[in-house]
Write a protein that holds these residues in place. Structure first.
Motif, short mmCIF file in Angstrom:
data_model
loop_
_atom_site.label_atom_id
_atom_site.label_comp_id
_atom_site.label_asym_id
_atom_site.label_seq_id
_atom_site.Cartn_x
_atom_site.Cartn_y
_atom_site.Cartn_z
N THR A 8 0.80 -1.22 0.00
CA THR A 8 0.00 0.00 0.00
C THR A 8 0.83 1.27 0.00
N LEU A 47 -5.99 -0.40 -12.07
CA LEU A 47 -6.03 -0.29 -10.62
C LEU A 47 -6.86 -1.42 -10.02
N ASN A 48 -6.41 -1.92 -8.88
CA ASN A 48 -7.06 -2.98 -8.10
C ASN A 48 -6.85 -4.38 -8.66
N GLN A 142 -2.18 -0.35 -6.63
CA GLN A 142 -2.50 1.05 -6.43
C GLN A 142 -1.56 1.90 -7.27
N GLU A 143 -1.77 3.21 -7.29
CA GLU A 143 -0.94 4.08 -8.12
C GLU A 143 0.55 3.92 -7.84
N GLU A 144 0.89 3.72 -6.56
CA GLU A 144 2.30 3.63 -6.18
C GLU A 144 2.97 2.34 -6.67
N ASP A 145 2.20 1.41 -7.18
CA ASP A 145 2.77 0.17 -7.69
C ASP A 145 3.19 0.26 -9.15
#
Length: 265
Positions: A8, A47-48, A142-145
């Motif tokens: 996360t 995403l997700n 998530q965006e950070e991935d």
């Protein structure tokens, strides 16, 4: 046993993923005498999504680490028992989403919104039971991935020296964004403007792709946060599908169709 990696909080790489640098700041305390690079792979997702990957087998004493896009490393506790004399195989890919198939790779992607612990725990559990000894999960994304990950497998050669076998895993997260105007019918010589339907935070670059990629068309970008492009006058060559791609924390993409007609006098 297989491993799950639910993440996360990861530093974002601000660049198009195809050209991201791989950071290796927090490697485990293993000094390898040599390195073997496996063929890099690209995983396009949304995403997700949850991505299931299979690490290459080295030997029963192998140690596995997954490097996040910000360089942090986490150890993967994979089942190292394998009745095989194979030294290693490339990371394989199986894609269960859509019709994509790649015989040279083996990963799975499924949408946590459709297959989740809360809404469909049986399906999620089924995915877990299907995981093999060297499989592991990344997600929900998530965006950070978004960015470059590195899977490292360390093992000792016949002389007792550590060898690192590593593979770059580029996770490209693409979000579809509506464009304004979504459809447009103009006449020759009229101005044409196209943009994302809403502002997007932290956009760093915008690109517009005209219907004919070899067509040298002049246009100006007026705003960055909506990737707005304006042409002073349209021609018949402008008829077709236009695409805008914006790069920020992830990749944003939208398409719209322009019809250009002649004024009948």
């Amino acid at each position: 046993m297989s491993a799950r990696v639910f993440l996360t909080s990861i530093l974002i790489i601000h660049a198009t993923v195809s050209k991201c640098a791989v950071h290796r700041e927090n490697d485990p305390e293993i000094i390898s005498k040599s390195k073997i690079e496996l063929t890099p792979i690209l995983i396009t997702s949304v995403l997700n999504d949850i991505v299931i990957l299979s690490a290459p087998y080295v030997n029963a004493e192998g140690q596995y680490y997954l490097h996040k896009p910000n360089g942090d490393a986490i150890e993967l506790n994979l089942n190292k028992n394998k009745d095989s004399s194979d030294i290693y195989n490339d990371l394989a890919i199986k894609n269960t989403k859509g019709s994509k198939k790649n015989s040279s790779a083996n990963f799975q992607i499924f949408d946590v919104n459709n297959t989740s612990r809360n809404d469909n725990s049986d399906d999620f559990a089924e995915k877990e039971t299907q995981m093999e000894a060297h499989d592991f999960m990344i997600g929900p994304l998530q965006e950070e991935d978004h960015g470059n990950w590195v899977l490292s497998a360390y093992y000792k050669d016949i002389d007792g020296h550590w060898v690192e076998m590593f593979q770059v895993i580029t996770i490209e997260i693409v979000e579809t964004v509506p464009l304004l105007p979504e459809k447009s019918q103009l006449y020759l010589g009229e101005p044409f403007g196209l943009s994302f339907a809403y502002p997007i935070k932290d956009l760093q670059s915008c690109q517009i792709i005209p219907p004919k990629t070899t067509f040298d068309r002049f246009y100006a970008r007026t705003t960055l946060n909506t990737c707005k492009f304006v042409m002073k006058n349209v021609t018949s060559e402008d008829t077709g599908s236009w695409t805008i791609i914006g790069v920020g924390n992830i990749v944003y993409k939208g398409s719209a169709f322009l019809q250009v007609g002649e004024i009948i006098k």
